[in-house]
Design an enzyme around this catalytic site. Structure first.
Site, short mmCIF file in Angstrom:
data_model
loop_
_atom_site.label_atom_id
_atom_site.label_comp_id
_atom_site.label_asym_id
_atom_site.label_seq_id
_atom_site.Cartn_x
_atom_site.Cartn_y
_atom_site.Cartn_z
N GLY A 68 2.35 2.62 -9.32
CA GLY A 68 1.11 3.31 -9.66
C GLY A 68 0.93 3.53 -11.15
N LYS A 69 1.97 4.03 -11.81
CA LYS A 69 1.85 4.29 -13.25
C LYS A 69 2.00 3.00 -14.05
CE LYS A 69 3.05 9.16 -13.07
NZ LYS A 69 3.19 9.26 -11.61
N CYS A 97 6.57 15.25 -10.60
CA CYS A 97 5.51 15.84 -9.77
C CYS A 97 6.06 17.14 -9.19
CB CYS A 97 5.04 14.87 -8.68
SG CYS A 97 6.34 14.24 -7.60
#
Length: 428
Positions: free
Chosen positions: A243-244, A359
């Protein structure tokens, strides 16, 4: 299915979760397989009931005087979905699929007074985390917990390599998308009430064409704060599904190089298809083989560490993990994080930037880790995160997001995002 049947099904799923100690997603999937008569709307409603019950498990149990699956689901119906005890009993009457009628004690739960409940109950946090959360958020920690117990929005990131946000929103107009408040390429669809279904955007033509990715706005913000620029050499040390990596590649305009690595081959597996669909040409995946990163030592402009953590920032999406978290698991994650910070520094060239991301909303995984790392590495120093925010997001960083040691902490209460922490460190 009508509401009584949906409530009964949610009680059945929660009972399965408790008795078999299985993840909620697995229990919901198993229920769907065993009850194929249920439509997509029914499955969505049952999932909402189950997740709502877990998000506010402590406060619902206090109100009902019980934490049984039945008590929690009935509490959701009354506290979160606006049903009255009389309305429920009327609906249950004569319905063969309904739970049993509410007794007097259960009915009183609809008007229970939570003002005298312990702070952790009102915050819907495990009791043992109170000192950590009070240290992180001061007098706002109960409000932070209450926001963390809400439903999350569905957030997307427009892929700048293929489409502008406006183009994506036009494709998804039937879902009433909105621009995110902070992330410049972000698009959001707020969560609906009661049995509202989350849009299935991954079947949309725009997704299949690589115009966007599903990514929480908080994740987009910390990826932007990494500050990756065109032509740089960047290592994504804990790339996972990518994702990143995708966000970094788009920010770099497909120039330079992003090296995507993860120690777990299974976590890394989805990245190949995602890179292709997003038209990313400047990413090189490094599989976890011996010496896979040896040639990168001392060469990287940036090293991004999206560190394994307790996931406390994602409790809105995975509320079952909130009640499973233990001090032993926290200690294990802290050990892994400390080792990754030392490992990541090896790949930086002089003047390079180490980007530490979690997170998590716990200071033990965030500022505490940075303090311990800086105490042992005099050649590393914190960068100005407020300046990085202005550069990356073209706006001033909102007040209250900075942490005592110079990082930034995002939360549902503060920014309407998942919980994320980011700290930037420059090598002398």
């Amino acid at each position: 299915m009508r509401l009584p049947g949906r409530l009964a099904a949610a009680i059945e799923v929660l009972t399965d979760v408790e008795q078999r100690k299985r993840p909620v997603s697995e229990a919901l999937k198993a229920w769907g397989i065993n009850n194929r008569f249920a439509g997509a709307g029914d499955r969505a409603a049952i999932g909402n009931l189950v997740y709502d019950a877990l998000r506010r498990r402590a406060s619902h149990a206090y109100a009902m005087g019980s934490d049984s699956p039945r008590a929690l689901v009935l509490a959701v119906a009354m506290w979160d979905w606006g049903e009255t005890p009389d309305a429920l009993n009327t609906a249950f009457s004569g319905d063969a699929h309904a739970p049993g009628a509410l007794n007097e004690e259960e009915a009183r739960g609809a008007t229970a007074d939570l003002s005298a409940a312990p702070a952790t109950t009102r915050a819907d946090f495990p009791d043992w985390l109170a000192p950590s959360l009070e240290r992180a958020f001061g007098p706002d920690w109960v409000a932070e917990g209450q926001a963390m117990a809400g439903r999350p929005s569905l957030d997307l990131r427009a892929n700048a390599l293929k489409a502008a946000p406006e183009k994506v929103m036009k494709s998804l107009a039937r879902f009433s998308p909105q621009p995110t408040t902070i992330a410049p390429f972000g698009i959001t669809m707020p969560a609906g009430p009661r049995d509202a279904r989350t849009p299935n955007v991954t079947t949309d033509e725009a997704y299949l064409k690589g115009w966007f990715e599903v990514q929480d706005q908080g994740s987009q913000i910390v990826a932007a704060l990494a500050g990756a620029r065109e032509g740089e050499q960047v290592l994504d040390l804990c790339a996972g599904a990518g994702g990143k990596t995708l966000a970094l590649a788009a920010a770099m305009g497909n120039s330079g190089q992003v090296f995507a690595y993860d120690s777990d081959r299974n976590r890394l597996a989805p990245i190949y298809d995602r890179l292709k669909r997003n038209a990313v040409r400047n990413a090189q995946v490094r599989a976890p083989n011996p010496g896979a990163l040896d040639d990168l030592v001392g060469r990287m402009d940036r090293v991004v560490i999206d560190a394994p953590c307790t996931g406390t920032g994602t409790w809105r999406r995975r509320p079952d993990t909130k009640w499973k978290l233990s001090a032993d698991l926290l200690a294990q994650r802290q050990s892994e994080q400390a080792a990754l910070l030392v490992e990541g520094m090896r790949y930086l060239k002089p003047g390079g930037t180490l980007v530490y991301i979690t997170c998590s909303i716990l200071p033990e995984e965030n500022d505490d880790q940075i303090a311990a790392f800086l105490a042992n590495h005099a050649d590393m120093q914190s960068e100005d995160v407020a300046q990085a925010w202005r550069t990356a997001l073209i706006t001033d960083m909102p007040a209250g997001l900075g942490t005592p040691l110079g990082g930034v902490c995002l939360t549902p209460h503060r920014t309407g995002t998942d919980g994320f922490y980011c700290h930037l460190l420059k090598k002398a």
